[in-house]
Enzyme design. Structure first.
Site: not given
Length: 614
Positions: A2, A27, A74, A102-103, A483, A487, A490, A506, A609
């Site tokens: 946050c 954030r 968040w 925040n936490g 990656e 992307k 996300e 497999h 982020k």
């Protein structure tokens, strides 16, 4: 996770707080809120959704005051709604307090039951409100002493700020595991969870350390340790980087940052390639030559995109430094107790420098006596400060939640580190000089790669309605497949998975059908024929194929075009540099798919982020 902003001074607080929240919205953007004090009265406004929603509320219903705290959330405990938004308000009359946090408070359930047994009524579903109610319950004539007492009861992580109607001239802040920075002005002081929020207001900051508490007033500020001893912390200068946070001619930060990659990589290499030694040079590793030569193993630890960069690093170190390498998810590594030889170097990779799991893994490694390095983008971040040494990316601030330029900068730094370690151990000067020349060509190769943008956009229009995609690559390009899939997941919310191409048969091949496209990374190289065999297996089962291959060999291009449904051609480059080049079209592909699906590219749902909670 946050964002926190605080201000005490002579100016109206709300505009400063809202400006800071906008800068920190990457954030967390589930809800936002602000609380101010004016003549001893506490005022607050909270709103679910983006900071702009809170800003509109404040236009219709402004609040006065030259001292205040604010927060963009968040969500961890409780859904994103007005009630669960911060600040949390507790107490009554002149003993009312407001708190932002925040936490995660791990023992909040136990503390909540205790307070409820004393008649305290809770309004929200959050863990944070427990701290607010505890402070209001224990509040006395000394706010900082009350906060210290309450924090002794709390188990978990926090970066928090408190204001009280009983103490209308001060903000109290505390940190354990979540970053906080004090900004120092003239007859005004600031608080933020990220120094970028203070740009344009002050360049003088103090980074709070774990277990420290700060007291901010208009003309004064103090920092105390957990033994209540007043400290004299170091004041540091931050560089104003506001120009890097402006969109310019780009519609989204993600696209801007994709196009910034040539300059970001130039910045990462600037001053670090040494022609006379045919090696790389780093000023902040704090490892002597003997430590590097005697090292038996390297462990790379990271999360998310940084973990994928670490996987590329594994190939690089093994090939050029001839060193055994393991890549560990930081969230797993921090809780394991693996046998690690003394001659092992731990390298933590992170964009923000505040990722909670990576920071915990770093601390655990230091506790066991291993030398630690950090590859990090944010100067002054927790991981950058706590590692024994490290390398800054110098990529500039990355605002888009889906990391792009940080990934390619991390891979570039890992390549230079592999060169440096290799030259210390066995790599010849001829090989080193060749690598330097090839590295210097990368920014222009990326500029050339970006010319595929229109073709990627066209292909995206063809595939944006599909619900599942597979990504395939081998060797250096297997991490790039991971990656690329990340992307897409996300920012477009399409299910996508990356695999080593040979592993497809497999299990994942059971997913292949006309509704499941596969993206194959098949630049010319030693495993080209093997990957093409895997591609043929998909085509035999009527799976659509997008292939990314390299220019330079007309036979290869023709061979790929005859078999794939769509082909993206990228510049030819040595195998070890292919990850940096090959990921560019995958970034653009995810970007355009997300746009076509109407998704918020820069602020995808449920993500933030900087992940500062477990």
């Amino acid at each position: 996770m946050c964002g926190i902003i605080g201000y005490v001074g002579f100016r109206p607080a709300t505009p400063i707080l809202i400006d800071g929240l906008h800068r920190l919205e990457y954030r967390g953007y589930d809800s936002a809120g602000v609380a101010t004090l004016d003549k001893g009265d506490l005022h607050f406004r909270k709103k679910a959704g983006r900071v702009s929603h809170l800003q509109s509320l404040l236009v219709d219903s402004p609040i006065p005051g030259t001292i205040g705290i604010s927060h963009t959330r968040w969500a961890t405990h409780g859904p994103a709604n007005d009630t669960n938004a911060h600040p949390h308000i507790a107490g009554e009359g002149n003993k009312q307090i407001a708190l932002v946090h925040n936490g995660v408070i791990e023992n909040y359930s136990t503390l909540k039951r205790q307070l409820e047994s004393e008649g305290v009524v809770f309004k929200s579903q959050t863990d944070t409100e427990v701290i607010a109610q505890l402070i209001a319950y224990h509040l006395n004539d000394n706010l900082i002493e009350t906060v210290r007492k309450v924090l002794s009861l709390v188990k978990g992580t926090y970066g928090l700020a408190v204001v009280s109607s009983q103490h209308p001239d001060q903000i109290v802040a505390a940190r354990l595991g979540s970053p906080l920075v004090v900004g120092i002005g003239q007859d005004e002081n600031y608080l933020a969870s990220d120094p970028s929020a203070l740009m344009g207001y002050t360049q003088r900051v103090v980074y709070l350390q774990d277990h420290q508490i700060a007291l901010l007033k208009k003309s004064d500020w103090h920092v105390y340790d957990e033994q209540q001893i007043r400290l004299t912390p170091k004041i540091q200068e931050i560089v104003d980087k506001r120009t890097s946070t402006e969109l310019g001619n780009f519609p989204h930060y993600m696209l801007k940052e994709i196009y910034e990659q040539p300059e970001a990589i130039e910045n990462a290499m600037r001053g670090r390639l040494n022609d006379s030694d045919a090696s790389a040079h780093f000023g902040g590793l704090n490892l002597d030559t003997q430590q590097i030569r005697s090292a038996d193993r390297i462990i790379l630890t990271a999360c998310g995109t940084s973990y994928h960069a670490g996987l590329v690093g594994e190939y690089l170190f093994e090939e050029f430094a001839r060193m055994p390498v393991e890549v560990e998810y930081a969230s797993e590594f921090r809780y394991r107790n693996p046998p690690i030889d003394r001659q092992t170097i731990i390298i933590a990779i992170t964009q923000s420098g505040e990722t909670a799991d990576t920071l915990a893994a770093l601390r655990e490694s230091k506790r066991k006596g291993h030398p630690t390095l950090a590859i990090c983008n944010v100067v002054g971040s927790s991981i950058a400060r706590e590692a024994d040494g490290g390398v800054y990316l110098h990529a500039g601030q990355e605002i888009g939640v889906a990391s792009t330029k940080a990934f390619t900068s991390q891979v570039t730094v890992l390549t230079m580190l592999a060169l440096y370690f290799g030259r210390m151990r066995h790599l010849s000067s001829i090989q080193g000089a060749k690598m330097i020349d090839e590295l210097r060509s990368v920014p222009d190769l990326i500029r050339e790669t970006l010319t595929c943008h229109d073709e990627v956009k066209r292909i995206s229009e063809k595939y944006h309605a599909f619900r599942n995609l597979l990504y395939m690559g081998r060797q250096y390009l297997y991490p790039v497949a991971l990656e690329g899939a990340l992307k897409l997941k996300e920012i477009s919310y399409i299910h996508a998975e990356g695999y080593p191409a040979a592993e497809m048969k497999h299990g994942p091949i059971a997913l292949v059908d006309p509704e499941t496209p596969s993206v194959f990374l098949v630049p010319d190289g030693p495993v080209f024929d093997k990957v093409m065999s895997n591609l043929e297996e998909v085509k035999a089962r009527k799976g659509p194929v997008i292939a990314i291959t390299s220019a330079g060999n007309p036979r290869v291009i023709q061979y790929v075009k005859e078999r794939a449904d769509d082909v993206i051609i990228i510049p030819e480059t040595p195998e070890y540099l292919q990850p940096i080049i090959s990921v560019i079209p995958l970034q653009l592909f995810a970007y355009h798919i997300a746009l076509l699906r109407g998704c918020d590219v820069d602020k995808p749902r449920n993500l933030a982020k900087s992940v500062t909670v477990e």
